[in-house]
Design a protein around this motif. Sequence first.
Motif, PDB file in Angstrom:
ATOM      1  N   GLN A 276      54.729  19.871  40.739  1.00  0.00           N
ATOM      2  CA  GLN A 276      53.909  18.935  39.979  1.00  0.00           C
ATOM      3  C   GLN A 276      52.589  19.559  39.517  1.00  0.00           C
ATOM      4  OE1 GLN A 276      53.231  15.400  42.312  1.00  0.00           O
ATOM      5  NE2 GLN A 276      55.400  14.964  42.586  1.00  0.00           N
ATOM      6  N   LEU A 277      52.149  20.596  40.191  1.00  0.00           N
ATOM      7  CA  LEU A 277      50.811  21.141  39.934  1.00  0.00           C
ATOM      8  C   LEU A 277      50.927  22.598  39.503  1.00  0.00           C
ATOM      9  CD1 LEU A 277      49.053  19.656  43.103  1.00  0.00           C
ATOM     10  CD2 LEU A 277      49.296  18.607  40.852  1.00  0.00           C
ATOM     11  N   ASN A 278      51.501  22.816  38.316  1.00  0.00           N
ATOM     12  CA  ASN A 278      51.705  24.201  37.898  1.00  0.00           C
ATOM     13  C   ASN A 278      51.354  24.482  36.439  1.00  0.00           C
ATOM     14  OD1 ASN A 278      53.895  22.877  36.734  1.00  0.00           O
ATOM     15  ND2 ASN A 278      55.214  24.658  36.928  1.00  0.00           N
ATOM     16  N   ARG A 279      50.894  23.468  35.713  1.00  0.00           N
ATOM     17  CA  ARG A 279      50.464  23.697  34.334  1.00  0.00           C
ATOM     18  C   ARG A 279      48.997  23.310  34.215  1.00  0.00           C
ATOM     19  NH1 ARG A 279      54.131  26.865  31.404  1.00  0.00           N
ATOM     20  NH2 ARG A 279      56.225  26.358  32.159  1.00  0.00           N
ATOM     21  N   PRO A 280      48.090  24.293  34.147  1.00  0.00           N
ATOM     22  CA  PRO A 280      46.646  24.019  34.152  1.00  0.00           C
ATOM     23  C   PRO A 280      46.219  23.096  33.009  1.00  0.00           C
ATOM     24  CG  PRO A 280      47.065  26.342  34.522  1.00  0.00           C
ATOM     25  CD  PRO A 280      48.376  25.729  34.146  1.00  0.00           C
ATOM     26  N   LYS A 281      45.230  22.282  33.322  1.00  0.00           N
ATOM     27  CA  LYS A 281      44.684  21.345  32.341  1.00  0.00           C
ATOM     28  C   LYS A 281      43.208  21.648  32.124  1.00  0.00           C
ATOM     29  CE  LYS A 281      43.897  16.380  31.607  1.00  0.00           C
ATOM     30  NZ  LYS A 281      44.034  15.031  32.219  1.00  0.00           N
ATOM     31  N   LEU A 282      42.837  21.858  30.878  1.00  0.00           N
ATOM     32  CA  LEU A 282      41.434  22.058  30.528  1.00  0.00           C
ATOM     33  C   LEU A 282      40.816  20.734  30.076  1.00  0.00           C
ATOM     34  CD1 LEU A 282      41.726  25.421  28.554  1.00  0.00           C
ATOM     35  CD2 LEU A 282      40.657  25.094  30.791  1.00  0.00           C
ATOM     36  N   PRO A 283      39.527  20.563  30.227  1.00  0.00           N
ATOM     37  CA  PRO A 283      38.902  19.306  29.794  1.00  0.00           C
ATOM     38  C   PRO A 283      39.034  19.128  28.280  1.00  0.00           C
ATOM     39  CG  PRO A 283      37.238  20.929  30.395  1.00  0.00           C
ATOM     40  CD  PRO A 283      38.552  21.484  30.838  1.00  0.00           C
ATOM     41  N   ASP A 284      39.224  17.903  27.879  1.00  0.00           N
ATOM     42  CA  ASP A 284      39.401  17.587  26.452  1.00  0.00           C
ATOM     43  C   ASP A 284      38.032  17.378  25.811  1.00  0.00           C
ATOM     44  OD1 ASP A 284      40.422  16.935  24.003  1.00  0.00           O
ATOM     45  OD2 ASP A 284      41.009  14.882  24.564  1.00  0.00           O
ATOM     46  N   VAL A 285      37.349  18.485  25.601  1.00  0.00           N
ATOM     47  CA  VAL A 285      36.016  18.444  24.986  1.00  0.00           C
ATOM     48  C   VAL A 285      35.968  19.497  23.882  1.00  0.00           C
ATOM     49  CG1 VAL A 285      34.874  17.606  27.078  1.00  0.00           C
ATOM     50  CG2 VAL A 285      35.057  20.078  26.658  1.00  0.00           C
ATOM     51  N   PRO A 286      35.131  19.296  22.890  1.00  0.00           N
ATOM     52  CA  PRO A 286      35.036  20.288  21.803  1.00  0.00           C
ATOM     53  C   PRO A 286      34.380  21.584  22.269  1.00  0.00           C
ATOM     54  CG  PRO A 286      33.414  18.534  21.514  1.00  0.00           C
ATOM     55  CD  PRO A 286      34.295  18.101  22.638  1.00  0.00           C
ATOM     56  N   GLY A 287      34.781  22.666  21.644  1.00  0.00           N
ATOM     57  CA  GLY A 287      34.102  23.940  21.828  1.00  0.00           C
ATOM     58  C   GLY A 287      34.629  24.835  22.930  1.00  0.00           C
ATOM     59  N   ILE A 288      35.754  24.482  23.504  1.00  0.00           N
ATOM     60  CA  ILE A 288      36.292  25.286  24.616  1.00  0.00           C
ATOM     61  C   ILE A 288      36.388  26.770  24.233  1.00  0.00           C
ATOM     62  CG2 ILE A 288      38.405  25.785  25.908  1.00  0.00           C
ATOM     63  CD1 ILE A 288      37.078  23.566  27.218  1.00  0.00           C
ATOM     64  N   ASP A 289      36.856  27.029  23.041  1.00  0.00           N
ATOM     65  CA  ASP A 289      37.074  28.416  22.619  1.00  0.00           C
ATOM     66  C   ASP A 289      35.834  29.086  22.030  1.00  0.00           C
ATOM     67  OD1 ASP A 289      39.769  28.350  23.356  1.00  0.00           O
ATOM     68  OD2 ASP A 289      40.337  27.427  21.441  1.00  0.00           O
ATOM     69  N   SER A 290      34.738  28.350  21.985  1.00  0.00           N
ATOM     70  CA  SER A 290      33.539  28.905  21.348  1.00  0.00           C
ATOM     71  C   SER A 290      32.633  29.652  22.323  1.00  0.00           C
ATOM     72  CB  SER A 290      32.729  27.784  20.686  1.00  0.00           C
ATOM     73  OG  SER A 290      32.171  26.912  21.667  1.00  0.00           O
ATOM     74  N   PHE A 291      32.897  29.520  23.605  1.00  0.00           N
ATOM     75  CA  PHE A 291      32.005  30.105  24.610  1.00  0.00           C
ATOM     76  C   PHE A 291      31.988  31.626  24.491  1.00  0.00           C
ATOM     77  CE2 PHE A 291      31.355  31.484  29.151  1.00  0.00           C
ATOM     78  CZ  PHE A 291      30.002  31.193  29.177  1.00  0.00           C
ATOM     79  N   GLY A 292      30.796  32.204  24.528  1.00  0.00           N
ATOM     80  CA  GLY A 292      30.651  33.633  24.331  1.00  0.00           C
ATOM     81  C   GLY A 292      30.767  34.463  25.589  1.00  0.00           C
ATOM     82  N   GLY A 293      30.759  33.827  26.758  1.00  0.00           N
ATOM     83  CA  GLY A 293      30.881  34.563  28.011  1.00  0.00           C
ATOM     84  C   GLY A 293      32.312  34.597  28.515  1.00  0.00           C
ATOM     85  N   GLN A 294      32.464  34.893  29.785  1.00  0.00           N
ATOM     86  CA  GLN A 294      33.787  34.915  30.406  1.00  0.00           C
ATOM     87  C   GLN A 294      34.120  33.527  30.949  1.00  0.00           C
ATOM     88  OE1 GLN A 294      33.068  38.349  33.167  1.00  0.00           O
ATOM     89  NE2 GLN A 294      34.995  39.103  32.297  1.00  0.00           N
ATOM     90  N   TRP A 295      35.396  33.157  30.840  1.00  0.00           N
ATOM     91  CA  TRP A 295      35.801  31.867  31.385  1.00  0.00           C
ATOM     92  C   TRP A 295      37.275  31.899  31.762  1.00  0.00           C
ATOM     93  CZ3 TRP A 295      39.595  28.753  29.206  1.00  0.00           C
ATOM     94  CH2 TRP A 295      39.973  29.060  27.894  1.00  0.00           C
ATOM     95  N   CYS A 296      37.667  31.006  32.670  1.00  0.00           N
ATOM     96  CA  CYS A 296      39.077  30.876  33.027  1.00  0.00           C
ATOM     97  C   CYS A 296      39.284  29.558  33.756  1.00  0.00           C
ATOM     98  CB  CYS A 296      39.549  32.039  33.904  1.00  0.00           C
ATOM     99  SG  CYS A 296      38.848  32.045  35.581  1.00  0.00           S
ATOM    100  N   HIS A 297      40.542  29.151  33.862  1.00  0.00           N
ATOM    101  CA  HIS A 297      40.922  28.023  34.717  1.00  0.00           C
ATOM    102  C   HIS A 297      41.169  28.584  36.110  1.00  0.00           C
ATOM    103  CE1 HIS A 297      43.315  24.735  36.441  1.00  0.00           C
ATOM    104  NE2 HIS A 297      42.827  23.965  35.486  1.00  0.00           N
ATOM    105  N   SER A 298      40.895  27.799  37.116  1.00  0.00           N
ATOM    106  CA  SER A 298      41.045  28.291  38.493  1.00  0.00           C
ATOM    107  C   SER A 298      42.465  28.751  38.789  1.00  0.00           C
ATOM    108  CB  SER A 298      40.639  27.193  39.489  1.00  0.00           C
ATOM    109  OG  SER A 298      41.427  26.022  39.313  1.00  0.00           O
ATOM    110  N   ALA A 299      43.469  28.127  38.151  1.00  0.00           N
ATOM    111  CA  ALA A 299      44.863  28.499  38.388  1.00  0.00           C
ATOM    112  C   ALA A 299      45.307  29.682  37.538  1.00  0.00           C
ATOM    113  CB  ALA A 299      45.781  27.301  38.128  1.00  0.00           C
ATOM    114  N   GLU A 300      44.423  30.184  36.697  1.00  0.00           N
ATOM    115  CA  GLU A 300      44.713  31.367  35.887  1.00  0.00           C
ATOM    116  C   GLU A 300      43.528  32.324  36.016  1.00  0.00           C
ATOM    117  OE1 GLU A 300      45.376  29.514  32.086  1.00  0.00           O
ATOM    118  OE2 GLU A 300      47.541  29.438  32.394  1.00  0.00           O
ATOM    119  N   TRP A 301      43.256  32.681  37.251  1.00  0.00           N
ATOM    120  CA  TRP A 301      42.046  33.436  37.547  1.00  0.00           C
ATOM    121  C   TRP A 301      42.048  34.788  36.841  1.00  0.00           C
ATOM    122  CZ3 TRP A 301      37.554  31.961  39.255  1.00  0.00           C
ATOM    123  CH2 TRP A 301      36.610  32.934  39.598  1.00  0.00           C
TER     124      TRP A 301
END
Length: 639
Positions: A276-301
């Motif tokens: 049940q817990l194997n497809r990571p979910k990102l918050p549904d907010v604008p700009g996710i891909d605009s961040f200039g630093g490093q980022w990841c989901h905890s399940a895709e470290w």
Amino acid sequence: MTEAFEINASEVEIAAALEDASIPALMLSMLHMSGDTSILDGPIKPGGAYINEYQGYMSEEDKATVRAQAMDIIRNYRDGGCQLPPTPDRATLLRMMNFLVAQDVPEEYLPMMLEEIEIDGVDQRSDAWGDEVPQQSREQHHVLIIGAGMSGILAAIRLQEAGIPFTVIEKNSGVGGTWFENRYPGARVDVSNHLYCYSFEPAHHWTQYFAQQPELQTYFENVADKHRLLDQIHFNTEVVSAIWDEDEQIWQVETRHKQGASRTHRVNSVISAVGQLNRPKLPDVPGIDSFGGQWCHSAEWDDSIDISGKRVALVGAGASAFQIAPAIAEQAGSLTVFQRVPPWMFENPIYHETVPEGMKWCLQHLPCYAKWFRFLLFWCACDGAYDAIVVDPAWPHQDRSVNEMNDFVHQLFSDYIRGQVHDEELLPKVMPDYPPMGRRTLQDNGSWLKALQRDNVDLQAQGISAVTADGITAEDGQAFDADVIIYATGFKTADFLWPMTITGRNGKVLAESWATEPSAYLGVTVPEFPNFYCLFGPGTNLAFGGSLIFNGECQVRYTLECIKLLLQSDSAAIECREEVHSDYQQRFRDLHAKLIWEHPGVNSFYSNAEGKVTLLWPWKIIDMWRWTRAANSDDYQLS
């Protein structure tokens, strides 16, 4: 008793090991070695049992006395050639259970617990079939397993024992499922490891009581290797679709390798072990891909992320964030945690403790010690807390709890939090305002709240509204600059089996049929989807106790029983009857309406947009064990 327990250690070595022993478990091992049941009637006995409390609240004086008595018994056992008396009878075994946990274990639990701890050394859940299923029928029935995590490995082992050919499709490059994927700092299990392992593959080597991810991953790798499964696993491969061919009564399963090659498998049965817990979910907010630093989901470290001295934003305060924050707070230059809902937690002082060498020795060498230690862990996390989740409509304090027992839990958890937080501004942020056990309850040794009180850590009691090139915009409009963003924001729990397309009879698509309320009979079988089985399927998650490995063993046994029923009938397809599923689902809905997870004051990922719980098992743990021991032919249509 079929197992051999040999002791060759010196008395000095034994005495040193006993200093690390769980004394209640040791006392029952003494009974097995000596055959002396008067141990159960003596003045020294455990004073109670509580989750993660292994010593039965015994005094140091009593523990020392037991160690001295144990030395005499162990010496006699060793010098007598390590010969065990006969296994105690069932009445005595029940007395031993009562003694160990200092309470009356209902007799109805005896068969389940004896099976779980394998007191006679026999794996009663094994599906090593005999003449009841013709060899030719087995060899001609090919099964495809989707996923090589805990449940998939288990299914493969049981199919192998039954002599049924199988193929495992795994999207990752290795086995382990959630423990392969979740590699974030601080990742560890929250069920004691001496319980969180297969009943037939106990492990005595754990370095910590609650092991971290690398050790868990290694365990599943070793089990898969021991059972010679690796050659039958197609790694780096995903299932794209599965279509039931009505004319040929088989499943056509399309898979795609990571490098692009596709293949169609024609199989008789399909077992979904994707969890049940194997497809990571990102918050549904604008700009996710605009961040200039490093980022990841905890399940895709992302291992390339450098926390040292950086401004880190951690989005989320659930189970993953609860482990991540203490692990990185000291390294980070600053850490801002965005928390929409504070978690309830209970004290576990050994959450990060190592397992002493003496304890490992006892687990490996003392007769039945490991079995009774497993019972001690299981029983304290079994059905004892069930009454605390049943809503009492007449209870006057519905804003904080759902019944008298739940209110006691509220007080216990609240006192624990207050005892750690002396900051008047922080306390209201970390004190939950919903009934305890309504959301996932976390185990804590003080590290979470200690991390939040560091000078370089800021807890924002709000979510985020946007991501910018420079950082995060909070819900209140504040901007927070960051070098690194970690999203500990959970999974797509409502999208069972996503992104696969599963098509059953008459072109029925499973995802469309389930929509926002996925359901399966006993969480395993679905009408109009013949020869298709779910492990860790809809409505089988646990939230008040137990272990998902126990759940998995129950569900795999039931799946094998369905396949056995099919093969014994000389039929090609087995399908859950619609009326059986509908009745089950109505009982599921009726019971959940009375439990804490659908309480108006609780909102969690366990429920859908309409507030209906779809993920959790609403009955007791013993009910799952009972109902999955065999497949009732009246529940199924064979063709």
